[in-house]
Design an enzyme around this catalytic site. Structure first.
Site: not given
Ligand code: DX5
Ligand code: ZN
Length: 216
Positions: A7, A32, A34, A36, A65, A67, A136, A143-144, A174
């Site tokens: 991602s 990937h 993301d 948002m 993806h 969101m 999910m 992330g993180g 994910d």
């Molecule tokens: C979170 C995203 C993920 C995110 C994952 O809402 O959909 O794709 O980047 O990040 P890690 O792998 O750091 O949890």
């Molecule tokens: Zn994602």
């Protein structure tokens, strides 16, 4: 074969094309992306103009993806921008079957995603109509984060349902995926691992990708 979809949320977004090129050379199967909207999730990233620009610089599989609220409003534009896999959230969509059909009719793989608190049984009625289910494993938005352990059982149940029906629907996971959590996810039935911080944050991204792929 387990596939790895890093991602870009954890990449240097000012250098996105080179970051994508870098993980492609490091052995990633897809990238990937993301999206948002600050409504469906409490964060904002990027939209179709960024994906469209990136498409001109990369031949990778774009695993997008969404969101966002009302994904049906924007799905076609994400397809035109260059998505190869387009995933939206069940919780955000009024008529999932129509949207899945529309995405597939454009020759793009259609994915449906559920947040950690949404029962996995809620996607069963769409299994015949989609190519992928994204489970999910953290609350979407950032992330993180740490993987929510209860989500692993959702993957296992979903895998059993897919197998019982004789389908080849892929399962993507994910959130909080790293070499410590990957074994249980692969064991439960995940086919595609999304990983942001554990790949883009690694000193050696190739080694990080290999570690995930061979985690189990
Ligand atoms: C979170 C995203 C993920 C995110 C994952 O809402 O959909 O794709 O980047 O990040 P890690 O792998 O750091 O949890
Ligand atoms: Zn994602």
């Amino acid at each position: 074969m387990i596939r790895i979809s890093p991602s870009v949320l954890s990449a240097d977004l000012s250098d996105l094309a080179n970051e994508v090129d870098n993980i492609q050379k490091a052995g990633a199967d897809m990238v990937h992306l993301d999206v948002m909207d600050g409504k469906f999730v409490p964060n904002i990233t990027f939209g179709m103009p960024v994906i469209e620009s990136l498409r001109k610089r990369s031949n990778m599989i774009f695993d997008v993806h969404l969101m966002i609220d009302e994904p049906e409003k924007y799905a076609m534009r994400f397809i035109e921008a260059g998505s190869d896999i387009l995933t939206f959230h069940l919780e955000a969509c009024r008529e999932p079957i129509t949207l899945l059909d529309d995405i597939r009719s454009e020759g793009v793989m259609a994915g449906i995603s559920v947040k950690p608190m949404t029962p996995i049984e809620d996607v069963y009625q769409y299994l015949e109509s989609c190519d992928m289910v994204l489970v999910m494993t953290v609350e979407p938005g950032y992330g993180g984060q740490k993987l929510i352990p209860e989500t692993v059982e959702k993957v296992r149940k979903l895998k059993a349902e897919i197998q019982n029906r004789g389908l080849d629907t892929l399962i993507q996971v994910d959130g909080g995926v790293n070499s410590d959590t990957a074994p249980q996810l692969i064991d439960a039935g995940a086919d595609i691992l999304v990983a942001g911080s554990s790949v883009f944050g690694a000193q050696d991204r190739g080694a990080a990708i290999n570690a995930l792929r061979n985690a189990y």
